[in-house]
Design a protein around this motif. Structure first.
Motif, mmCIF file in Angstrom:
data_model
loop_
_atom_site.group_PDB
_atom_site.id
_atom_site.type_symbol
_atom_site.label_atom_id
_atom_site.label_comp_id
_atom_site.label_asym_id
_atom_site.label_seq_id
_atom_site.Cartn_x
_atom_site.Cartn_y
_atom_site.Cartn_z
ATOM 1 N N HIS A 8 0.809 -1.221 0.000
ATOM 2 C CA HIS A 8 0.000 0.000 0.000
ATOM 3 C C HIS A 8 0.849 1.282 0.000
ATOM 4 O O HIS A 8 0.321 2.378 0.193
ATOM 5 C CB HIS A 8 -0.921 0.022 1.222
ATOM 6 N N ASP A 9 2.163 1.144 -0.191
ATOM 7 C CA ASP A 9 3.030 2.329 -0.110
ATOM 8 C C ASP A 9 3.350 2.924 -1.465
ATOM 9 O O ASP A 9 4.028 3.951 -1.542
ATOM 10 C CB ASP A 9 4.351 1.955 0.592
ATOM 11 N N ASP A 10 2.880 2.315 -2.583
ATOM 12 C CA ASP A 10 3.281 2.817 -3.887
ATOM 13 C C ASP A 10 2.771 4.230 -4.144
ATOM 14 O O ASP A 10 3.518 5.096 -4.640
ATOM 15 C CB ASP A 10 2.807 1.855 -4.984
ATOM 16 N N GLY A 11 1.479 4.479 -3.822
ATOM 17 C CA GLY A 11 0.925 5.812 -4.072
ATOM 18 C C GLY A 11 1.605 6.888 -3.250
ATOM 19 O O GLY A 11 1.970 7.949 -3.771
ATOM 20 N N ALA A 12 1.803 6.614 -1.950
ATOM 21 C CA ALA A 12 2.459 7.598 -1.093
ATOM 22 C C ALA A 12 3.892 7.826 -1.538
ATOM 23 O O ALA A 12 4.424 8.944 -1.464
ATOM 24 C CB ALA A 12 2.420 7.123 0.366
ATOM 25 N N TYR A 13 4.541 6.776 -2.041
ATOM 26 C CA TYR A 13 5.927 6.926 -2.496
ATOM 27 C C TYR A 13 5.999 7.817 -3.728
ATOM 28 O O TYR A 13 6.833 8.721 -3.820
ATOM 29 C CB TYR A 13 6.505 5.542 -2.785
ATOM 30 N N VAL A 14 5.134 7.553 -4.709
ATOM 31 C CA VAL A 14 5.152 8.337 -5.944
ATOM 32 C C VAL A 14 4.806 9.798 -5.678
ATOM 33 O O VAL A 14 5.367 10.715 -6.273
ATOM 34 C CB VAL A 14 4.179 7.710 -6.967
ATOM 35 N N LEU A 15 3.865 10.041 -4.746
ATOM 36 C CA LEU A 15 3.474 11.419 -4.422
ATOM 37 C C LEU A 15 4.459 12.113 -3.495
ATOM 38 O O LEU A 15 4.292 13.294 -3.179
ATOM 39 C CB LEU A 15 2.083 11.409 -3.778
ATOM 40 N N GLY A 16 5.489 11.375 -3.007
ATOM 41 C CA GLY A 16 6.470 11.976 -2.112
ATOM 42 C C GLY A 16 5.939 12.210 -0.722
ATOM 43 O O GLY A 16 6.411 13.118 -0.025
ATOM 44 N N ALA A 17 4.972 11.395 -0.301
ATOM 45 C CA ALA A 17 4.339 11.616 0.995
ATOM 46 C C ALA A 17 4.922 10.746 2.102
ATOM 47 O O ALA A 17 4.466 10.829 3.241
ATOM 48 C CB ALA A 17 2.837 11.343 0.874
ATOM 49 N N LEU A 18 5.884 9.904 1.788
ATOM 50 C CA LEU A 18 6.475 9.058 2.826
ATOM 51 C C LEU A 18 7.521 9.831 3.616
ATOM 52 O O LEU A 18 8.231 10.697 3.073
ATOM 53 C CB LEU A 18 7.142 7.823 2.195
ATOM 54 N N ALA A 19 7.625 9.491 4.886
ATOM 55 C CA ALA A 19 8.680 10.081 5.706
ATOM 56 C C ALA A 19 10.033 9.613 5.192
ATOM 57 O O ALA A 19 10.134 8.557 4.552
ATOM 58 C CB ALA A 19 8.498 9.671 7.173
ATOM 59 N N PRO A 20 11.118 10.367 5.452
ATOM 60 C CA PRO A 20 12.442 9.978 4.918
ATOM 61 C C PRO A 20 12.826 8.550 5.270
ATOM 62 O O PRO A 20 13.325 7.817 4.415
ATOM 63 C CB PRO A 20 13.380 11.006 5.552
ATOM 64 N N ALA A 21 12.595 8.146 6.515
ATOM 65 C CA ALA A 21 12.987 6.784 6.918
ATOM 66 C C ALA A 21 12.146 5.749 6.194
ATOM 67 O O ALA A 21 12.653 4.716 5.729
ATOM 68 C CB ALA A 21 12.853 6.612 8.421
ATOM 69 N N ASP A 22 10.811 5.998 6.084
ATOM 70 C CA ASP A 22 9.941 5.063 5.371
ATOM 71 C C ASP A 22 10.270 5.016 3.887
ATOM 72 O O ASP A 22 10.209 3.960 3.253
ATOM 73 C CB ASP A 22 8.475 5.463 5.553
ATOM 74 N N ARG A 23 10.631 6.167 3.329
ATOM 75 C CA ARG A 23 10.976 6.200 1.904
ATOM 76 C C ARG A 23 12.239 5.381 1.635
ATOM 77 O O ARG A 23 12.305 4.617 0.668
ATOM 78 C CB ARG A 23 11.174 7.655 1.451
ATOM 79 N N ALA A 24 13.242 5.538 2.519
ATOM 80 C CA ALA A 24 14.478 4.764 2.353
ATOM 81 C C ALA A 24 14.207 3.271 2.473
ATOM 82 O O ALA A 24 14.737 2.465 1.704
ATOM 83 C CB ALA A 24 15.512 5.213 3.380
ATOM 84 N N ALA A 25 13.361 2.890 3.442
ATOM 85 C CA ALA A 25 13.027 1.468 3.608
ATOM 86 C C ALA A 25 12.286 0.935 2.395
ATOM 87 O O ALA A 25 12.520 -0.186 1.940
ATOM 88 C CB ALA A 25 12.197 1.268 4.871
ATOM 89 N N TYR A 26 11.386 1.749 1.841
ATOM 90 C CA TYR A 26 10.625 1.304 0.672
ATOM 91 C C TYR A 26 11.527 1.159 -0.552
ATOM 92 O O TYR A 26 11.380 0.213 -1.340
ATOM 93 C CB TYR A 26 9.504 2.310 0.391
ATOM 94 N N GLU A 27 12.481 2.073 -0.728
ATOM 95 C CA GLU A 27 13.397 1.977 -1.864
ATOM 96 C C GLU A 27 14.293 0.753 -1.743
ATOM 97 O O GLU A 27 14.624 0.113 -2.752
ATOM 98 C CB GLU A 27 14.224 3.256 -1.980
ATOM 99 N N ARG A 28 14.705 0.409 -0.513
ATOM 100 C CA ARG A 28 15.478 -0.829 -0.343
ATOM 101 C C ARG A 28 14.623 -2.033 -0.700
ATOM 102 O O ARG A 28 15.098 -2.999 -1.294
ATOM 103 C CB ARG A 28 15.988 -0.937 1.089
#
Length: 233
Positions: free
Chosen positions: A8-28
């Motif tokens: 469920h994190d794809d939309g928030a990731y594309v919109l840039g709405a994830l926190a820095p730590a969550d974004r880094a975890a999602y990219e990994r």
């Protein structure tokens, strides 16, 4: 089929709405999850398309925006759902590990009484005493060899180490043969090999001649030149 905890994190990731730590975890996570990469690829063009729209042109076609944006609520809902899925996964993994540990403990207790230290096997063979073969002619290539003999009921086992020195003047490869001589000048070839200067050969062979029958071992070049010999008796 196990559902990805980041589904469920794809939309928030594309919109840039994830926190820095969550974004880094999602990219990994994207590096190893094809499903999430496909999901991101499907909606990756949306920010660019939205940026190309002219709000003034669309005002007459769009209803007035709500007073309160739903984006924060959507993001909060997605984060809560992800948190609950992660919690469920942690509980499931912990339960699986606990069950596995219990099985290992039961099997260990049950098998401990059946296990006994394995006896050390007695050596079946003894070290073979190696003796040097004597050179026959001084003009032959610089070859040295050691021979070990082990008598059996059916003949003699032969262990050999042969070295062909890298001596100047002998820059040629030769075929060598190890020959056994028995009673009445009978002969039997034990082994043959090709060696070049600097080569080192270890081999094992056998002859039908027993201890009482074996007279001599000879190292012979392919052209018939006798290089080394060892008189057994």
């Amino acid at each position: 089929m196990t559902r990805c905890e980041f589904a469920h994190d794809d939309g928030a990731y594309v919109l840039g709405a994830l926190a820095p730590a969550d974004r880094a975890a999602y990219e990994r996570h994207l590096a190893g999850c094809a499903a999430c990469r496909d999901a991101v690829a499907e909606i990756a063009v949306l920010p660019g398309l939205l940026g190309r729209l002219d709000p003034t042109t669309l005002e007459e076609f769009l209803p007035p925006p709500p007073e309160v944006s739903r984006v924060p609520d959507l993001i909060a809902t997605a984060r809560e759902r992800r948190r609950r899925e992660r919690a469920r996964n942690r509980r499931r993994y912990a339960l699986t590990a606990l069950v596995a540990a219990g099985f290992a403990l039961v099997l260990g207790v049950a098998g401990a009484s059946a296990l006994r230290p394995a006896p050390t096997p007695a050596p079946t063979t003894q070290a073979v005493r190696m003796v040097s073969m004597a050179p026959v002619a001084a003009k032959t290539p610089a070859v040295h060899a050691e021979i070990g003999l082990s008598g059996t009921k059916w003949g003699t086992e032969v262990t050999m180490h042969c070295g062909y020195d890298a001596t100047a003047g002998y820059g040629k490869a030769y075929t060598f043969r190890l020959v056994a001589r028995g009673p009445d000048d009978a002969t039997e070839q034990i082994a043959s090999w090709l060696a070049a200067p600097g080569d080192d050969v270890n081999l094992r062979g056998a002859t039908r001649f027993t201890d009482a029958e074996l007279v001599r071992l000879e190292l012979v070049r392919a052209d018939g030149t006798l290089v080394l010999s060892y008189d057994v008796r």
